[in-house]
Design an enzyme around this catalytic site. Sequence first.
Site, PDB file in Angstrom:
ATOM      1  N   CYS A   1      16.310 -41.461  17.421  1.00  0.00           N
ATOM      2  CA  CYS A   1      15.937 -41.792  16.051  1.00  0.00           C
ATOM      3  C   CYS A   1      16.206 -40.572  15.174  1.00  0.00           C
ATOM      4  O   CYS A   1      15.712 -39.470  15.476  1.00  0.00           O
ATOM      5  CB  CYS A   1      14.451 -42.132  16.017  1.00  0.00           C
TER       6      CYS A   1
ATOM      7  N   CYS B   1      21.505 -42.827  11.243  1.00  0.00           N
ATOM      8  CA  CYS B   1      20.392 -43.708  11.619  1.00  0.00           C
ATOM      9  C   CYS B   1      20.906 -44.540  12.779  1.00  0.00           C
ATOM     10  O   CYS B   1      22.019 -45.094  12.705  1.00  0.00           O
ATOM     11  CB  CYS B   1      19.989 -44.619  10.462  1.00  0.00           C
TER      12      CYS B   1
END
Length: 271
Positions: A78, A188
């Site tokens: 992440c 992302c």
Amino acid sequence: MKYASRAHAPIGMFDSGIGGLTVAKSLMERLPLESLHYVGDTAHMPYGDKSPERLREYATGITERLCDSGCKLIVVACNSASSNALEEIRRTAGDIPVVDVVHPVVDWAVEHHPQGHLALIGTRATVQSRVYDALMTSHGLRVHSMATPLLASAIEEGFHNGTLSRAVVEAYFADGWASDKEALVLACTHYPLVMDEIRAQLPEGMAILDAPRIVSEHVATLLEQQELRAHEGPAKHRFEVTDWTSSFAAGASHIVGRPVDLHEVPWPEGQ
Ligand code: DGL
């Protein structure tokens, strides 16, 4: 849990939801003998609009859980957590090695696009941290970063390869701000799931960095260096969410390309 040796233990990894599965898939392809223990923190999805303090709390909580369950290495799958909580995650993991998704990608960019001017899209938490900007400019690269806060939630809800994701991506790239750059960084882990929509907005042939593959390669090297590679299978994967969501359940098998047996482990554990 006890394992015959550290090499037999799984790789722990986490994200707010399905995004980190793009990294999990790449790891399964690159290291088919490795077992994965994946946590999707769906109770707190999206991470991209959380404060650094909240992200540190969530990320260290999950890291602790993965370390306690015996994982041999932690992959922070992440960008929002990697950019805002890496120091705290490493401190929590102690001796257990941690791989984030920012540094391997920056190193790759420095090697393959020296002095380049790159475009970057990510969550608000990632872009506001300015971690990519700081690392890249310190290596002589220039980067134009843009927060695209609607994307991760839309993707998590299953909106990829369709009219809505095309419209959202088109709106973010509308004025052509990325088109004169040398390459695009998808900062992302959800974004590879809208790769086709993104590619359609860029000039033909413009490079998009393949972050999941770059990170998997880095994990493979680190496991080798630390003599932690699993040498026999079969790999056993475990997928957990902190809140059962139908979108995660539906998306997971599709993304990793195999059936996913999903376990709900509420947050905080046992409550
Ligand atoms: N996939 C995550 C990232 O790389 C988090 C997206 C979100 O939950 O906002 O930043």
